[in-house]
Design a protein around this motif. Structure first.
Motif, PDB file in Angstrom:
ATOM      1  N   ARG A 169       0.894  -1.151  -0.256  1.00 43.15           N
ATOM      2  CA  ARG A 169      -0.082   0.088  -0.092  1.00 43.15           C
ATOM      3  C   ARG A 169       0.745   1.344   0.110  1.00 43.15           C
ATOM      4  O   ARG A 169       2.043   1.345   0.912  1.00 43.15           O
ATOM      5  CB  ARG A 169      -0.871   0.053   1.211  1.00 43.15           C
ATOM      6  N   VAL A 170       0.643   2.288  -0.972  1.00 44.95           N
ATOM      7  CA  VAL A 170       1.398   3.254  -1.158  1.00 44.95           C
ATOM      8  C   VAL A 170       0.635   4.561  -0.731  1.00 44.95           C
ATOM      9  O   VAL A 170      -0.449   4.743  -1.267  1.00 44.95           O
ATOM     10  CB  VAL A 170       2.099   3.661  -2.655  1.00 44.95           C
ATOM     11  N   ARG A 171       0.858   5.335   0.194  1.00 45.76           N
ATOM     12  CA  ARG A 171       0.170   6.590   0.604  1.00 45.76           C
ATOM     13  C   ARG A 171       1.254   7.684   0.453  1.00 45.76           C
ATOM     14  O   ARG A 171       2.381   8.180   0.665  1.00 45.76           O
ATOM     15  CB  ARG A 171       0.005   6.696   1.829  1.00 45.76           C
ATOM     16  N   ILE A 172       0.587   8.885  -0.487  1.00 40.09           N
ATOM     17  CA  ILE A 172       1.150  10.070  -0.979  1.00 40.09           C
ATOM     18  C   ILE A 172       0.586  11.306  -0.077  1.00 40.09           C
ATOM     19  O   ILE A 172      -0.537  11.239  -0.183  1.00 40.09           O
ATOM     20  CB  ILE A 172       1.237  10.364  -2.410  1.00 40.09           C
ATOM     21  N   GLU A 173       1.432  12.125   0.458  1.00 35.18           N
ATOM     22  CA  GLU A 173       0.940  13.202   1.326  1.00 35.18           C
ATOM     23  C   GLU A 173       1.682  14.548   0.908  1.00 35.18           C
ATOM     24  O   GLU A 173       2.914  14.335   0.767  1.00 35.18           O
ATOM     25  CB  GLU A 173       1.169  12.895   2.643  1.00 35.18           C
ATOM     26  N   ILE A 174       0.623  15.673   0.734  1.00 35.71           N
ATOM     27  CA  ILE A 174       1.381  16.757   0.586  1.00 35.71           C
ATOM     28  C   ILE A 174       0.603  17.792   1.458  1.00 35.71           C
ATOM     29  O   ILE A 174      -0.598  17.797   1.441  1.00 35.71           O
ATOM     30  CB  ILE A 174       1.364  17.435  -1.092  1.00 35.71           C
ATOM     31  N   ASP A 175       1.437  18.721   2.236  1.00 39.56           N
ATOM     32  CA  ASP A 175       0.797  19.677   3.094  1.00 39.56           C
ATOM     33  C   ASP A 175      -0.181  20.351   2.260  1.00 39.56           C
ATOM     34  O   ASP A 175      -0.053  20.849   1.403  1.00 39.56           O
ATOM     35  CB  ASP A 175       1.816  20.715   3.837  1.00 39.56           C
ATOM     36  N   ARG A 176      -1.308  20.776   3.018  1.00 45.75           N
ATOM     37  CA  ARG A 176      -2.205  21.656   2.726  1.00 45.75           C
ATOM     38  C   ARG A 176      -3.185  21.073   1.463  1.00 45.75           C
ATOM     39  O   ARG A 176      -4.137  21.783   0.831  1.00 45.75           O
ATOM     40  CB  ARG A 176      -1.962  23.325   2.389  1.00 45.75           C
ATOM     41  N   ILE A 177      -2.857  19.953   1.208  1.00 44.25           N
ATOM     42  CA  ILE A 177      -3.487  19.269  -0.033  1.00 44.25           C
ATOM     43  C   ILE A 177      -4.324  18.316   0.496  1.00 44.25           C
ATOM     44  O   ILE A 177      -5.712  18.087   0.606  1.00 44.25           O
ATOM     45  CB  ILE A 177      -2.723  18.935  -1.225  1.00 44.25           C
ATOM     46  N   GLY A 178      -3.631  17.099   1.193  1.00 43.15           N
ATOM     47  CA  GLY A 178      -4.303  15.925   1.552  1.00 43.15           C
ATOM     48  C   GLY A 178      -3.219  14.767   1.060  1.00 43.15           C
ATOM     49  O   GLY A 178      -2.066  14.813   1.190  1.00 43.15           O
ATOM     50  N   HIS A 179      -4.031  13.537   0.813  1.00 46.55           N
ATOM     51  CA  HIS A 179      -3.359  12.576   0.396  1.00 46.55           C
ATOM     52  C   HIS A 179      -3.824  11.653  -0.741  1.00 46.55           C
ATOM     53  O   HIS A 179      -5.261  11.734  -0.752  1.00 46.55           O
ATOM     54  CB  HIS A 179      -3.109  11.509   1.890  1.00 46.55           C
ATOM     55  N   ILE A 180      -3.228  10.684  -1.314  1.00 50.96           N
ATOM     56  CA  ILE A 180      -3.826   9.694  -1.983  1.00 50.96           C
ATOM     57  C   ILE A 180      -3.368   8.315  -1.599  1.00 50.96           C
ATOM     58  O   ILE A 180      -2.219   8.281  -1.133  1.00 50.96           O
ATOM     59  CB  ILE A 180      -3.537   9.800  -3.627  1.00 50.96           C
ATOM     60  N   GLU A 181      -4.037   7.267  -1.771  1.00 44.13           N
ATOM     61  CA  GLU A 181      -3.599   5.819  -1.432  1.00 44.13           C
ATOM     62  C   GLU A 181      -4.011   4.903  -2.231  1.00 44.13           C
ATOM     63  O   GLU A 181      -5.283   4.863  -2.634  1.00 44.13           O
ATOM     64  CB  GLU A 181      -4.048   5.861   0.262  1.00 44.13           C
ATOM     65  N   HIS A 182      -3.124   4.054  -2.545  1.00 45.23           N
ATOM     66  CA  HIS A 182      -3.320   2.841  -3.507  1.00 45.23           C
ATOM     67  C   HIS A 182      -2.972   1.549  -3.058  1.00 45.23           C
ATOM     68  O   HIS A 182      -1.693   1.539  -2.499  1.00 45.23           O
ATOM     69  CB  HIS A 182      -2.813   3.123  -4.810  1.00 45.23           C
ATOM     70  N   ASP A 183      -3.456   0.490  -3.299  1.00 47.17           N
ATOM     71  CA  ASP A 183      -2.862  -0.853  -3.335  1.00 47.17           C
ATOM     72  C   ASP A 183      -2.320  -1.353  -4.633  1.00 47.17           C
ATOM     73  O   ASP A 183      -2.826  -0.953  -5.551  1.00 47.17           O
ATOM     74  CB  ASP A 183      -3.990  -1.783  -2.913  1.00 47.17           C
ATOM     75  N   ILE A 184      -1.116  -2.151  -4.478  1.00 43.33           N
ATOM     76  CA  ILE A 184      -0.572  -2.522  -5.616  1.00 43.33           C
ATOM     77  C   ILE A 184      -1.161  -3.863  -6.024  1.00 43.33           C
ATOM     78  O   ILE A 184      -1.363  -4.839  -4.949  1.00 43.33           O
ATOM     79  CB  ILE A 184       1.018  -2.757  -5.476  1.00 43.33           C
ATOM     80  N   ILE A 185      -1.646  -4.051  -7.188  1.00 41.80           N
ATOM     81  CA  ILE A 185      -2.219  -5.644  -7.494  1.00 41.80           C
ATOM     82  C   ILE A 185      -1.604  -5.911  -8.847  1.00 41.80           C
ATOM     83  O   ILE A 185      -1.079  -5.117  -9.673  1.00 41.80           O
ATOM     84  CB  ILE A 185      -3.865  -5.400  -7.890  1.00 41.80           C
ATOM     85  N   GLN A 186      -1.587  -7.153  -9.039  1.00 42.59           N
ATOM     86  CA  GLN A 186      -0.802  -7.945 -10.261  1.00 42.59           C
ATOM     87  C   GLN A 186      -1.716  -7.797 -11.465  1.00 42.59           C
ATOM     88  O   GLN A 186      -2.967  -8.118 -11.231  1.00 42.59           O
ATOM     89  CB  GLN A 186      -0.586  -9.115  -9.969  1.00 42.59           C
ATOM     90  N   GLU A 187      -1.065  -7.200 -12.465  1.00 37.84           N
ATOM     91  CA  GLU A 187      -1.793  -6.946 -13.754  1.00 37.84           C
ATOM     92  C   GLU A 187      -1.955  -8.265 -14.405  1.00 37.84           C
ATOM     93  O   GLU A 187      -0.850  -9.201 -14.313  1.00 37.84           O
ATOM     94  CB  GLU A 187      -1.267  -6.144 -14.665  1.00 37.84           C
ATOM     95  N   ARG A 188      -3.057  -8.771 -15.056  1.00 29.03           N
ATOM     96  CA  ARG A 188      -3.187  -9.981 -15.676  1.00 29.03           C
ATOM     97  C   ARG A 188      -3.042  -9.494 -17.258  1.00 29.03           C
ATOM     98  O   ARG A 188      -3.559  -8.739 -17.823  1.00 29.03           O
ATOM     99  CB  ARG A 188      -4.519 -10.479 -15.687  1.00 29.03           C
ATOM    100  N   ALA A 189      -2.189 -10.181 -17.904  1.00 26.59           N
ATOM    101  CA  ALA A 189      -1.675  -9.867 -19.602  1.00 26.59           C
ATOM    102  C   ALA A 189      -2.798 -10.414 -20.276  1.00 26.59           C
ATOM    103  O   ALA A 189      -2.472 -11.385 -21.179  1.00 26.59           O
ATOM    104  CB  ALA A 189      -0.287 -10.382 -19.693  1.00 26.59           C
ATOM    105  N   GLU A 190      -3.872 -10.005 -20.231  1.00 20.66           N
ATOM    106  CA  GLU A 190      -4.973 -10.529 -21.172  1.00 20.66           C
ATOM    107  C   GLU A 190      -5.189  -9.410 -22.521  1.00 20.66           C
ATOM    108  O   GLU A 190      -4.937  -8.221 -22.278  1.00 20.66           O
ATOM    109  CB  GLU A 190      -6.154 -10.378 -20.215  1.00 20.66           C
ATOM    110  N   THR A 191      -5.203 -10.042 -23.639  1.00 21.77           N
ATOM    111  CA  THR A 191      -5.465  -9.078 -24.723  1.00 21.77           C
ATOM    112  C   THR A 191      -6.782  -8.651 -24.734  1.00 21.77           C
ATOM    113  O   THR A 191      -7.760  -9.259 -24.558  1.00 21.77           O
ATOM    114  CB  THR A 191      -5.334 -10.106 -25.855  1.00 21.77           C
ATOM    115  N   ARG A 192      -6.919  -7.421 -24.885  1.00 24.15           N
ATOM    116  CA  ARG A 192      -8.145  -6.586 -25.158  1.00 24.15           C
ATOM    117  C   ARG A 192      -8.191  -5.805 -26.362  1.00 24.15           C
ATOM    118  O   ARG A 192      -7.334  -4.997 -26.505  1.00 24.15           O
ATOM    119  CB  ARG A 192      -8.318  -5.663 -23.758  1.00 24.15           C
ATOM    120  N   ILE A 193      -9.258  -5.994 -27.079  1.00 25.44           N
ATOM    121  CA  ILE A 193      -9.170  -5.438 -28.532  1.00 25.44           C
ATOM    122  C   ILE A 193     -10.618  -4.771 -28.534  1.00 25.44           C
ATOM    123  O   ILE A 193     -11.764  -5.352 -28.433  1.00 25.44           O
ATOM    124  CB  ILE A 193      -8.968  -6.094 -29.574  1.00 25.44           C
ATOM    125  N   GLY A 194     -10.768  -3.361 -28.777  1.00 23.34           N
ATOM    126  CA  GLY A 194     -12.169  -2.815 -28.948  1.00 23.34           C
ATOM    127  C   GLY A 194     -12.807  -2.506 -27.662  1.00 23.34           C
ATOM    128  O   GLY A 194     -12.182  -2.708 -26.398  1.00 23.34           O
TER     129      GLY A 194
END
Length: 286
Positions: free
Chosen positions: A261-286
């Motif tokens: 889990r990654v959290r980014i903070e900046i004074d006077r603005i706030g924060h964003i936060e995300h979990d890292i998940i594994q991408e599945r290499a699936e072909t997507r067209i259209g």
């Protein structure tokens, strides 16, 4: 003001955030970045919304990126001396810019994809400038006239792909790798933009702890340089650089991995936060 977008009744809604709640700025489906180019009208709409509008409680997962369709996402490399030093390079005399693809845009809370093609995923906390008015050949002393505000950003980077080409673009533009938010804070609420603390936490461990006072090229210089070459437009996003502490600079490197889990903070603005998940290499067209 704190301006942003939320999901409401299965559509996006531009809002102003006040005292922890959201107030509608306009009808559902209206694009906030179109409103950014009319700051006086936007201010009036925000004041009216807070004074007479319906207050909405908003869960983090309802908050979208504050700019939904940026025309450009640009980033500057090595704009903090301590970050340049940790990479073993001298700070560049000239501004060095790269492009993050618009498909890299990500909401402030949610998930970041671990690429199927790499294990070298890294974080970079960055102050992001949001452009509000169109500008070309804007001198540094007038740069403030085209700035709508500021937001948090994570310049997620795939280091092996970044270093494979001199432009860095391939390693900077993977899908989901430009999360921003949670809102745009207008300059009047930020105050001195050159004294904002920036921090990154990975699983609660402090990894980056810098301050915008350390920027080599200040924000007015960035805007003057870019607009000498091309037009900046409402909703364009400028990632302004990252301080020391990135994962690749550790020995051995501390790259992100699924489950982190990654959290980014900046004074006077706030924060964003995300979990890292594994991408599945699936072909997507259209």
């Amino acid at each position: 003001m704190k301006l942003g977008n939320i999901i409401h009744l299965e559509s996006h809604l531009p809002v102003v955030f006040h005292d922890g709640r959201a107030f509608a700025l306009a009808d559902r489906g209206v694009d906030l970045q179109d409103l950014l180019s009319r700051p006086d009208e936007l201010r009036q709409a925000a004041d009216l919304a807070v004074s007479k509008g319906l207050a909405m409680n908003v869960a983090p997962e309802q908050i979208l990126a504050p700019v939904l369709k940026p025309r450009k996402i640009l980033g500057i490399g090595l704009n903090y001396a301590d970050h340049a030093a940790e990479t073993g390079r001298e700070p560049p005399k000239n501004q060095t810019w790269f492009v993050k693809q618009v498909t890299a845009l990500n909401a402030p809370y949610g998930q970041i994809m671990m690429p199927a093609v790499s294990e070298c995923l890294d974080y970079e906390t960055e102050l992001v400038v949001v452009i509000g008015r169109k500008g070309r050949h804007v001198p540094a002393e007038r740069a403030h006239e085209i700035i709508a505000g500021y937001t948090c950003g994570n310049d997620v980077s795939v280091r092996d792909w970044q270093r494979a080409t001199p432009t860095m673009n391939m390693g900077k533009g993977f899908d989901s790798h430009a999360p921003i938010g949670p809102w745009i804070v207008t300059p009047d609420e930020i105050g001195d933009v050159n004294e904002l603390g920036l921090r990154t936490y990975v699983n609660g461990e402090l990894r980056q702890n810098g301050n915008t006072s350390e920027l080599i090229h200040k924000i007015p210089e960035l805007i003057a340089h870019l607009t000498a070459a091309f037009t900046l437009e409402p909703g364009d996003l400028l990632f302004t650089g990252t301080p020391a502490g990135v994962g690749v600079a550790h020995a051995p490197p501390k790259y992100l991995k699924p489950g982190d889990r990654v959290r980014i903070e900046i004074d006077r603005i706030g924060h964003i936060e995300h979990d890292i998940i594994q991408e599945r290499a699936e072909t997507r067209i259209g």
